[in-house]
Design a protein around this motif. Structure first.
Motif, PDB file in Angstrom:
ATOM      1  N   GLU A   1       0.867  -1.173   0.000  1.00 46.32           N
ATOM      2  CA  GLU A   1       0.000   0.000   0.000  1.00 46.32           C
ATOM      3  C   GLU A   1       0.902   1.221   0.000  1.00 46.32           C
ATOM      4  O   GLU A   1       1.977   1.204   0.594  1.00 46.32           O
TER       5      GLU A   1
ATOM      6  N   THR B   1      -3.277   3.396   0.233  1.00 49.50           N
ATOM      7  CA  THR B   1      -4.155   2.630  -0.657  1.00 49.50           C
ATOM      8  C   THR B   1      -3.334   1.532  -1.311  1.00 49.50           C
ATOM      9  O   THR B   1      -2.168   1.747  -1.644  1.00 49.50           O
TER      10      THR B   1
ATOM     11  N   THR C   1      -7.845   0.207   1.486  1.00 48.69           N
ATOM     12  CA  THR C   1      -7.381   1.518   1.943  1.00 48.69           C
ATOM     13  C   THR C   1      -7.316   1.470   3.463  1.00 48.69           C
ATOM     14  O   THR C   1      -8.097   0.764   4.117  1.00 48.69           O
TER      15      THR C   1
END
Length: 165
Positions: free
Chosen positions: A97, A109, A128
């Motif tokens: 992420e 994210t 997320t």
């Protein structure tokens, strides 16, 4: 042995360091799941490298049986607020992420998600996360996800109290 000196690259994330325990239990929900609660211990540490180490260990609130497990690293791109969060989970998911840290808030994210060949369906397609240190000095985490059958939806919310620095 003295603890290592923190690498200055990770200083913008120093507010996340420590051992944290859920307070109160976390709440989980998703359209394909019954709502649930969980306890979680989070350990975020450093060894002097320009990276933080983390582990998330969730437990059933009544039986204390292990549930979700996750471990990995948080890296910052030097001289920026750009962050990468690299994680391996006991569900067979490995993810990267990326996002930004702004003050005492980290928003990331999924950049890439890989899974074992026999992972349970529906498959997670996007994640997320938002971490923030609230005004009471507690760490909050909100996780949302999208799967092959569901759009992006909040999945988890939990607040942690720091038990060791």
């Amino acid at each position: 042995m003295e603890p290592p000196t923190m690498n200055p690259v990770v200083e913008p994330l120093s507010w996340m360091l420590g051992t944290w325990l859920s307070d109160p239990p976390g709440a989980g929900t998703f359209p394909t799941l019954q709502p649930f609660q969980y306890l979680e211990e989070v350990c975020i540490s450093h060894v002097g490298q320009p990276v933080l180490n983390f582990s998330f260990n969730a437990f059933h609130p009544d039986t204390r049986k292990p549930m979700h497990r996750e471990c990995g690293f948080i890296r910052l791109k030097p001289d920026t607020n750009k962050v990468a969060f690299v994680s391996a989970q006991n569900t067979g998911i490995v993810e990267v992420e990326e996002g930004e840290v702004n003050g005492q808030e980290l928003c990331i994210t999924s950049h890439s998600i890989a899974r074992i060949s026999f992972a349970k369906e529906p498959h997670v397609e996007q994640i997320t996360r938002k971490f923030r240190l609230n005004s009471e000095g507690k760490l909050e985490q909100t996780v949302s996800m999208a799967t092959t059958t569901q759009p992006m939806t909040q999945h988890l919310h939990i607040t942690y109290k720091r038990v060791t620095p």
